[in-house]
Structures are given as structure tokens and as C-alpha cells.
Design an enzyme around this catalytic site. Structure first.
Site, mmCIF file in Angstrom:
data_model
loop_
_atom_site.group_PDB
_atom_site.id
_atom_site.type_symbol
_atom_site.label_atom_id
_atom_site.label_comp_id
_atom_site.label_asym_id
_atom_site.label_seq_id
_atom_site.Cartn_x
_atom_site.Cartn_y
_atom_site.Cartn_z
ATOM 1 C CE LYS A 119 -4.368 -1.734 1.475
ATOM 2 N NZ LYS A 119 -5.605 -1.581 2.197
ATOM 3 C CE LYS A 202 -6.186 -7.634 -1.293
ATOM 4 N NZ LYS A 202 -7.601 -7.263 -1.252
ATOM 5 C CE LYS A 205 -13.714 -3.131 1.137
ATOM 6 N NZ LYS A 205 -12.603 -3.176 2.095
HETATM 7 P P1 ATP Z 1 -8.647 -2.400 0.507
HETATM 8 O O1 ATP Z 1 -8.233 -2.397 -0.927
HETATM 9 O O2 ATP Z 1 -9.161 -1.080 0.980
HETATM 10 O O3 ATP Z 1 -7.605 -2.988 1.433
HETATM 11 P P2 ATP Z 1 -9.951 -4.942 0.381
HETATM 12 O O4 ATP Z 1 -10.789 -5.267 -0.807
HETATM 13 O O5 ATP Z 1 -8.587 -5.540 0.466
HETATM 14 O O6 ATP Z 1 -9.927 -3.368 0.553
HETATM 15 P P3 ATP Z 1 -10.396 -5.370 3.208
HETATM 16 O O7 ATP Z 1 -11.415 -4.562 3.934
HETATM 17 O O8 ATP Z 1 -8.962 -4.978 3.355
HETATM 18 O O9 ATP Z 1 -10.786 -5.397 1.656
HETATM 19 O O10 ATP Z 1 -10.560 -6.896 3.618
HETATM 20 C C1 ATP Z 1 -11.798 -7.417 4.100
HETATM 21 C C2 ATP Z 1 -11.773 -8.924 4.028
HETATM 22 O O11 ATP Z 1 -11.867 -9.362 2.673
HETATM 23 C C3 ATP Z 1 -10.515 -9.588 4.597
HETATM 24 O O12 ATP Z 1 -10.890 -10.774 5.264
HETATM 25 C C4 ATP Z 1 -9.713 -9.910 3.373
HETATM 26 O O13 ATP Z 1 -8.828 -11.000 3.569
HETATM 27 C C5 ATP Z 1 -10.814 -10.278 2.395
HETATM 28 N N1 ATP Z 1 -10.389 -10.033 1.019
HETATM 29 C C6 ATP Z 1 -10.029 -8.849 0.489
HETATM 30 N N2 ATP Z 1 -9.728 -8.986 -0.803
HETATM 31 C C7 ATP Z 1 -9.866 -10.305 -1.088
HETATM 32 C C8 ATP Z 1 -9.689 -11.083 -2.265
HETATM 33 N N3 ATP Z 1 -9.289 -10.511 -3.390
HETATM 34 N N4 ATP Z 1 -9.941 -12.414 -2.204
HETATM 35 C C9 ATP Z 1 -10.357 -13.000 -1.052
HETATM 36 N N5 ATP Z 1 -10.543 -12.316 0.093
HETATM 37 C C10 ATP Z 1 -10.306 -10.981 0.081
HETATM 38 MG MG MG Z 2 -7.327 -4.998 2.103
#
Ligand code: ATP
Ligand code: MG
Length: 343
Positions: A119, A202, A205
Site C-alpha cells: 500500500k 489481488k 475495493k
Molecule cells: P482495501 O483495498 O481497501 O484494502 P480490500 O478489498 O482488500 O480493501 P479489506 O477490507 O482490506 O478489503 O478486507 C476485508 C476482508 O476481505 C478480509 O478478510 C480480506 O482478507 C478479504 N479479502 C479482500 N480482498 C480479497 C480477495 N481478493 N480475495 C479474497 N478475500 C479478500
Molecule cells: Mg485490504
């Protein structure tokens, strides 16, 4: 030190740092619901707004994303009468215990965290101190509930392991077996859903490209378009699972299909092996729309009454505080803070 047996309790969180993605749904939300529905174990689910602001969030968007995330939890099947559903900032124990853990965790531990490196990128001198300290706050989120199980996607494994290190160091420093050693629970065919534009990255969001992800708020046409345009290679799907080696984009679509259909990747290959993407992608899009559109519709309905969402979150915060406040108080006593009951 005496072995303390901790009552099983599940904790997990999602950041209101944008809209929910298919990755969040398959890697986290869907599994939160399954855990809740299995019963027999208390489930605590948190909208981690204090984590979201480690990178800049427009205030109006943060408010919207928090409510939308709450709606996403409920629309996916989290029942706020069963699970505790709340936003982190309403329960001050997270930030307070987070500070104590900032003083337990070591700088070197934080420097090894891959999420920080990802990040911060090349800009690490200029990111917030909060982004660096994030894992200590995450440890506090989990340990303020003495949670024993943490369902997460693969990307969060390192943070849960760090939580275990923090718990062990605290227990060791103060000579008391107080915090449990929580287990990351990483299960299913979609523990790491990849970006639709790059099979080595990955799905997130916060990715600047909306085409890289499927959002739970996307309509059927948008989902179909994103899957149609998803990056793939020119080969048809292989006849065996091993045939996916070195084909990250193909593997990703197979894993997504498997998780949505509640099949194993082997079963997907058995059914669809040999197909061209021109055939497989429309099947995947139909499946995704069938699974996601009821959730999208229910989120829409819930978002029409934000006051009701706020009431649900306030009720969840009250229940969460009942668990976390005594654990924080006892932590402060152990540390020797006057006025917290320390003798
Ligand atoms: P950001 O980009 O803001 O970090 P994010 O999409 O990574 O958002 P988080 O809020 O950080 O989402 O993570 C919430 C949950 O979703 C965590 O349990 C994380 O492991 C899971 N998660 C996030 N992205 C993935 C993915 N691509 N595949 C499977 N699980 C995911
Ligand atoms: Mg995340």
C-alpha cells in the site's frame, strides 16, 4: 504459566474503504454467514472505519461506504440479532487497546508486513503513521474480544500471525496467560480472488480500476461486461487442474466459478475443461449474476433507510462494548494503570 482455555469466539472485519467486491464476498462475507449459520459460536463482525482512514477517505464517502457495507453484511445473510455487527469507531476499546499494542509490537515486525509495502509502494515516507501501525490496531480488534478464530482471505494471514505474536509477547512480558492465540481461518476455493485485469494482483475495493473488480452493487450488464473483458490467455480451459499452472487469469476464473457454485475447482474443470473462454465466460457471468443480484437488490432496499442501518450499528456497538470493555479494563490492570482497578 497456567494454560487458559478460551471460549471459542469468531471476530472479523471489513474496511469501509470503498464498495464491497466479489473478493470480499467470497473470501470473507459468505464465510462469515456460513459460520454464523452453523451456530454454537459467537460471531462478531466489524466495519473497521479506523482502518479505512489510514488512507485518505472523503468524509461523505466514508459515511456512505460504512452504511453500504452494513447493508452488504445484512443482505449477504448476517443477522444482526444473532451476530454482533457494528462499526469500530463506536467502541473505543479498539483504539485504546491498539495504543497498548503499539507499545508491545516491535518496529521490525511492522516493517515486514507485505500489506504495508504494497500500500505504501515507493511513497513510504509520505504515508500515514496509521497505515504503518495498522496491524497493531487489527490485533486489538481481535484480542479485545478474546477471539479465537478469524475468518479472512489469504491476504490477511500475515496480520493474524502478527496478532498471535503480539498476544504471546504481552502474555510473556506480563507473566500472565491473558490473551488467546487466534487462528486464521482461510478456507474455500476463493481465499484470494485476483484482479480481472491482472491475475497476479489481488482484487481490491481500493484498486483505481473499476474494471479490475466486480462490486456487489454492479448490475447484471456490468458484471457480464467485466467478465467478458477479463484478461485471459488464448488457450481453452485445460482438462486437468495442473493445466492451470502458469495461467493465473484462467485459474482465477475457475476458482471464482467454483466458489460461486459451491464446487471444487476439480469439479469445475471436469465440467468445463476444454471450453474456450468465449463459452466459459458467459456461464460464469450468468452464475455470478444469479448469486449476486439478490444481494444487490437487498442492499438497495436497505440503503433506502439509513436511520435503520445506524440503529442496527448502534445496537451492535452496545453488545460489542459489553464484551470489549471488561477485557480492556483487565488489560489496563495487568499493565498497572492506576484507576483501572490495579492493586
Ligand atoms: P482495501 O483495498 O481497501 O484494502 P480490500 O478489498 O482488500 O480493501 P479489506 O477490507 O482490506 O478489503 O478486507 C476485508 C476482508 O476481505 C478480509 O478478510 C480480506 O482478507 C478479504 N479479502 C479482500 N480482498 C480479497 C480477495 N481478493 N480475495 C479474497 N478475500 C479478500
Ligand atoms: Mg485490504
Amino acid at each position: 504459566m497456567a494454560e487458559v482455555v478460551h471460549t471459542p469466539r469468531v471476530f472479523s472485519g471489513i474496511q469501509p474503504s470503498g464498495g464491497l467486491t466479489l473478493g470480499n464476498y467470497l473470501g470473507a462475507l459468505k464465510r462469515f454467514v456460513e459460520t454464523q449459520d452453523k451456530g454454537g459460536i459467537e460471531t462478531v463482525y466489524c466495519i473497521v472505519d479506523l482502518h479505512a482512514i489510514t488512507v485518505w477517505q472523503d468524509p461523505a464517502k466514508l459515511t456512505h461506504a460504512t452504511r453500504e457495507l452494513a447493508a452488504g453484511f445484512i443482505a449477504s445473510g448476517i443477522d444482526p440479532a444473532i451476530s454482533i455487527l457494528f462499526n469500530q469507531s463506536q467502541v473505543p476499546a479498539h483504539a485504546q487497546l491498539g495504543w497498548i499494542f503499539n507499545c508491545v509490537a516491535r518496529l521490525g515486525w511492522m516493517q515486514r508486513m507485505t500489506q504495508f509495502k504494497d500500500k505504501a509502494g515507493k511513497n513510504s515516507e509520505n504515508v500515514s503513521l496509521g497505515l504503518f501501525a495498522y496491524p497493531a490496531l487489527m490485533a486489538a480488534d481481535i484480542l479485545a474480544y478474546h477471539a479465537t478464530h478469524v475468518p479472512v482471505g489469504e491476504d490477511q494471514k500475515q496480520h493474524v500471525e502478527l496478532t498471535r505474536d503480539i498476544a504471546a509477547k504481552f502474555n510473556n512480558d506480563y507473566g500472565i496467560e491473558f490473551f488467546p492465540s487466534p487462528e486464521p481461518v482461510i478456507e474455500g476455493a476463493a481465499t484470494r480472488v485476483m484482479s480481472l485485469r491482472d491475475g497476479t494482483k489481488k482484487m481490491s475495493k481500493s484498486d483505481p480500476s473499476d474494471m479490475s473488480r466486480i462490486n456487489l452493487t454492479d448490475d447484471a450488464d456490468t458484471i457480464a461486461k467485466k467478465i467478458r473483458k477479463a484478461k485471459t490467455d488464448p488457450e481453452p480451459l485445460p482438462e486437468t487442474l495442473q493445466g492451470l499452472d502458469g495461467r493465473p487469469e484462467a485459474r482465477n476464473l475457475v476458482n471464482i466459478y467454483a466458489a460461486l457454485a459451491e464446487m471444487t475447482p476439480e469439479q469445475v474443470i471436469a465440467e468445463h475443461g476444454g471450453q474456450q473462454f468465449g463459452t466459459f465466460k458467459p456461464s460464469l457471468a450468468d452464475l455470478a449474476v444469479a448469486r449476486l443480484s439478490p444481494i444487490t437488490a437487498e442492499m438497495d432496499r436497505l440503503m433506502k433507510d439509513p436511520a435503520e442501518i445506524d440503529r442496527i450499528l448502534a445496537g451492535g456497538a452496545e453488545r460489542a462494548s459489553e464484551i470489549a470493555a471488561p477485557i480492556l479494563k483487565r488489560t489496563c490492570e495487568i499493565v498497572g494503570m492506576v484507576g483501572t482497578g490495579a492493586g
